[in-house]
Design a protein around this motif. Structure first.
Motif, PDB file in Angstrom:
ATOM      1  N   LYS A   6       0.951  -1.221  -0.025  1.00 32.70           N
ATOM      2  CA  LYS A   6       0.024  -0.040  -0.234  1.00 32.70           C
ATOM      3  C   LYS A   6       0.978   1.675  -0.006  1.00 32.70           C
ATOM      4  O   LYS A   6       0.834   1.625  -0.859  1.00 32.70           O
ATOM      5  CB  LYS A   6      -1.196  -0.509   1.057  1.00 32.70           C
ATOM      6  CG  LYS A   6      -2.083  -1.291   0.762  1.00 32.70           C
ATOM      7  CD  LYS A   6      -3.257  -0.728   0.244  1.00 32.70           C
ATOM      8  CE  LYS A   6      -4.171  -1.695   0.226  1.00 32.70           C
ATOM      9  NZ  LYS A   6      -5.539  -1.343  -0.204  1.00 32.70           N
ATOM     10  N   VAL A   7       1.796   1.221   1.179  1.00 28.55           N
ATOM     11  CA  VAL A   7       2.616   2.616   0.751  1.00 28.55           C
ATOM     12  C   VAL A   7       3.726   2.880  -0.138  1.00 28.55           C
ATOM     13  O   VAL A   7       3.262   4.128  -0.972  1.00 28.55           O
ATOM     14  CB  VAL A   7       3.607   2.475   2.248  1.00 28.55           C
ATOM     15  CG1 VAL A   7       5.587   3.370   1.958  1.00 28.55           C
ATOM     16  CG2 VAL A   7       3.409   2.529   3.070  1.00 28.55           C
ATOM     17  N   ASN A   8       4.021   1.441  -0.883  1.00 25.05           N
ATOM     18  CA  ASN A   8       4.319   1.711  -2.222  1.00 25.05           C
ATOM     19  C   ASN A   8       3.388   2.278  -3.363  1.00 25.05           C
ATOM     20  O   ASN A   8       4.121   2.936  -4.076  1.00 25.05           O
ATOM     21  CB  ASN A   8       5.711   0.780  -2.610  1.00 25.05           C
ATOM     22  CG  ASN A   8       6.099  -0.265  -1.032  1.00 25.05           C
ATOM     23  OD1 ASN A   8       7.319   0.781  -0.903  1.00 25.05           O
ATOM     24  ND2 ASN A   8       7.023  -1.472  -1.883  1.00 25.05           N
ATOM     25  N   GLU A   9       2.444   1.555  -3.403  1.00 26.50           N
ATOM     26  CA  GLU A   9       1.274   2.030  -4.275  1.00 26.50           C
ATOM     27  C   GLU A   9       1.003   3.416  -4.115  1.00 26.50           C
ATOM     28  O   GLU A   9       1.391   4.504  -5.233  1.00 26.50           O
ATOM     29  CB  GLU A   9       0.078   0.993  -4.265  1.00 26.50           C
ATOM     30  CG  GLU A   9      -0.949   1.424  -5.157  1.00 26.50           C
ATOM     31  CD  GLU A   9      -2.366   0.277  -4.649  1.00 26.50           C
ATOM     32  OE1 GLU A   9      -3.116   0.402  -5.410  1.00 26.50           O
ATOM     33  OE2 GLU A   9      -1.811  -0.165  -3.871  1.00 26.50           O
ATOM     34  N   TYR A  10       0.771   3.847  -3.451  1.00 22.66           N
ATOM     35  CA  TYR A  10       0.232   5.772  -3.045  1.00 22.66           C
ATOM     36  C   TYR A  10       2.143   6.438  -3.043  1.00 22.66           C
ATOM     37  O   TYR A  10       1.617   7.643  -3.961  1.00 22.66           O
ATOM     38  CB  TYR A  10      -0.009   5.569  -0.885  1.00 22.66           C
ATOM     39  CG  TYR A  10      -1.285   5.351  -1.144  1.00 22.66           C
ATOM     40  CD1 TYR A  10      -2.082   5.340  -1.968  1.00 22.66           C
ATOM     41  CD2 TYR A  10      -1.625   4.666   0.646  1.00 22.66           C
ATOM     42  CE1 TYR A  10      -3.114   4.359  -1.626  1.00 22.66           C
ATOM     43  CE2 TYR A  10      -3.020   3.732   0.616  1.00 22.66           C
ATOM     44  CZ  TYR A  10      -4.046   3.850  -0.540  1.00 22.66           C
ATOM     45  OH  TYR A  10      -4.806   2.625  -0.060  1.00 22.66           O
ATOM     46  N   LEU A  11       3.151   5.482  -2.721  1.00 22.74           N
ATOM     47  CA  LEU A  11       4.316   7.086  -2.919  1.00 22.74           C
ATOM     48  C   LEU A  11       4.233   6.949  -4.607  1.00 22.74           C
ATOM     49  O   LEU A  11       4.861   8.151  -5.276  1.00 22.74           O
ATOM     50  CB  LEU A  11       5.107   5.737  -2.487  1.00 22.74           C
ATOM     51  CG  LEU A  11       5.044   5.694  -1.154  1.00 22.74           C
ATOM     52  CD1 LEU A  11       6.854   5.547  -0.379  1.00 22.74           C
ATOM     53  CD2 LEU A  11       5.293   7.635  -0.223  1.00 22.74           C
ATOM     54  N   GLY A  12       3.942   6.161  -5.243  1.00 20.72           N
ATOM     55  CA  GLY A  12       4.110   6.449  -6.743  1.00 20.72           C
ATOM     56  C   GLY A  12       2.773   6.855  -7.648  1.00 20.72           C
ATOM     57  O   GLY A  12       3.258   7.309  -8.802  1.00 20.72           O
ATOM     58  N   MET A  13       1.497   6.611  -6.455  1.00 20.03           N
ATOM     59  CA  MET A  13       0.534   7.384  -7.751  1.00 20.03           C
ATOM     60  C   MET A  13       0.235   9.222  -7.336  1.00 20.03           C
ATOM     61  O   MET A  13       1.574  10.166  -6.837  1.00 20.03           O
ATOM     62  CB  MET A  13      -0.745   7.327  -6.747  1.00 20.03           C
ATOM     63  CG  MET A  13      -1.198   6.012  -6.967  1.00 20.03           C
ATOM     64  SD  MET A  13      -2.692   5.770  -5.366  1.00 20.03           S
ATOM     65  CE  MET A  13      -3.397   4.025  -6.033  1.00 20.03           C
TER      66      MET A  13
END
Length: 254
Positions: free
Chosen positions: A197-204
Motif C-alpha cells: 500500500k505504501v509503495n502504491e500510494y508513493l507512486g501515485m
C-alpha cells in the motif's frame, strides 16, 4: 595529521583489546572458586587480564572526542520519529498538520498484544526507512517522505471506538488534503500488505490519489448500505407473503 591518526588508531585498537579482555576476564572469573594447582595458569591469566584492563582504563581516561575527529566513523544510532498520540485532540491536530502531502501512517496497538509487539518491530523499520530520523542529541538527521504515529488502544478507548477499531494491530493511512486513503487490520503476517500500500500510494499522482479516495469512499458507503438493503429486501418479501395470503383468503370467501 599523521600523529593524530596514529593516536586515533591506537585508541580504537585499545578499545578492541579491552572488549576482548572483558570477555576473557568474565569467562575465567567463573573458575575463581574452583582453582587448583593444575589451574594456576588460569589464575595468572586472570591477573594479567585485570592489569591490562586497568592500564587500558588509565589510557582511555585521557581520551577526548577530538582524538576521533580524523576518523570516518558512520553513526548508526539514528532513530525514527514515531509520534505517540494520547488523546482525540492530539489525533485531530496531528492529522490536520499534514499539509505537505506526505503519507501519514497511524498504528493502533495494545501493550498486552503479542501480535502488536511483532508488528511494531517491522513498523519501526519501515519508519526508519521512510520517515524522519533523529540522533541521540535530538537533531533531525533525515527528512523522510512519510510521517508515522501510534495510538495505544487501552489509553484511547473513546478514540478507537469512534474510528470503529475492533481488531489489533490496525492501520490508518492518510495523505495531505486528501484525508483518509484506507484503513485495515494488519497483523504481522499481513505486514507486506502495508508495504505494498505504501509503495502504491508513493507512486501515485495527485489525480490517481483523488480517484482512489472517491472509489474507497464508495466502497465504504456500499458496506454501510448493504445491511440496510438486506433488511429492506426481507421486509419486501414479508409484505409480498402477506399480500398473497390476503388474496387467498379473499378468493375463498368469494
Amino acid at each position: 595529521m599523521k600523529s593524530s591518526l596514529n593516536r586515533s588508531s591506537a585508541i580504537l585498537l585499545v578499545l578492541n583489546i579491552t572488549h576482548q579482555l572483558c570477555l576473557s576476564y568474565s569467562n575465567v572469573g567463573a573458575l575463581q572458586t574452583q582453582l587448583t594447582p593444575r589451574h594456576q595458569s588460569v589464575k595468572e591469566n586472570r591477573f594479567m587480564a585485570r592489569n591490562r584492563l586497568v592500564k587500558a582504563g588509565l589510557f582511555l581516561s585521557d581520551v577526548t572526542k577530538d582524538d576521533f575527529s580524523d576518523l570516518d566513523i558512520v553513526r548508526t544510532d539514528n532513530r525514527p520519529i514515531i509520534t505517540e498520540i494520547n488523546s482525540e485532540k492530539e489525533y485531530e491536530e496531528y492529522i490536520s498538520q499534514n499539509t505537505d502531502s506526505r503519507l501519514t501512517v497511524v498504528k493502533f496497538y495494545a501493550s498486552w498484544c503479542k501480535s502488536c509487539a511483532k508488528f511494531g518491530v517491522r513498523y519501526k523499520k519501515l519508519a526508519k526507512e521512510h520517515g524522519d530520523c533523529f540522533d541521540p542529541t535530538g537533531a533531525i538527521t533525515k527528512e523522510g517522505n512519510m510521517r508515522f504515529a501510534q495510538v495505544e488502544f487501552g489509553d484511547n478507548l473513546k478514540l478507537c471506538r469512534s474510528l470503529g477499531i475492533k481488531r489489533l494491530p490496525y492501520v490508518y493511512i492518510y495523505r495531505g488534503d486528501e484525508g483518509l486513503l484506507c484503513d485495515f487490520a494488519c497483523g504481522p503476517k499481513k505486514f507486506p500488505v502495508l508495504i505494498d500500500k505504501v509503495n502504491e500510494y508513493l507512486g501515485m499522482s495527485q489525480e490517481e490519489i483523488d480517484f482512489f479516495r472517491v472509489f474507497n469512499e464508495g466502497n465504504n458507503l456500499s458496506k454501510e448500505i448493504a445491511p440496510i438493503l438486506q433488511v429492506t429486501k426481507k421486509e419486501e418479501k414479508k409484505e409480498e407473503k402477506t399480500n398473497s395470503m390476503i388474496k387467498h383468503l379473499l378468493s375463498v370467501f368469494e
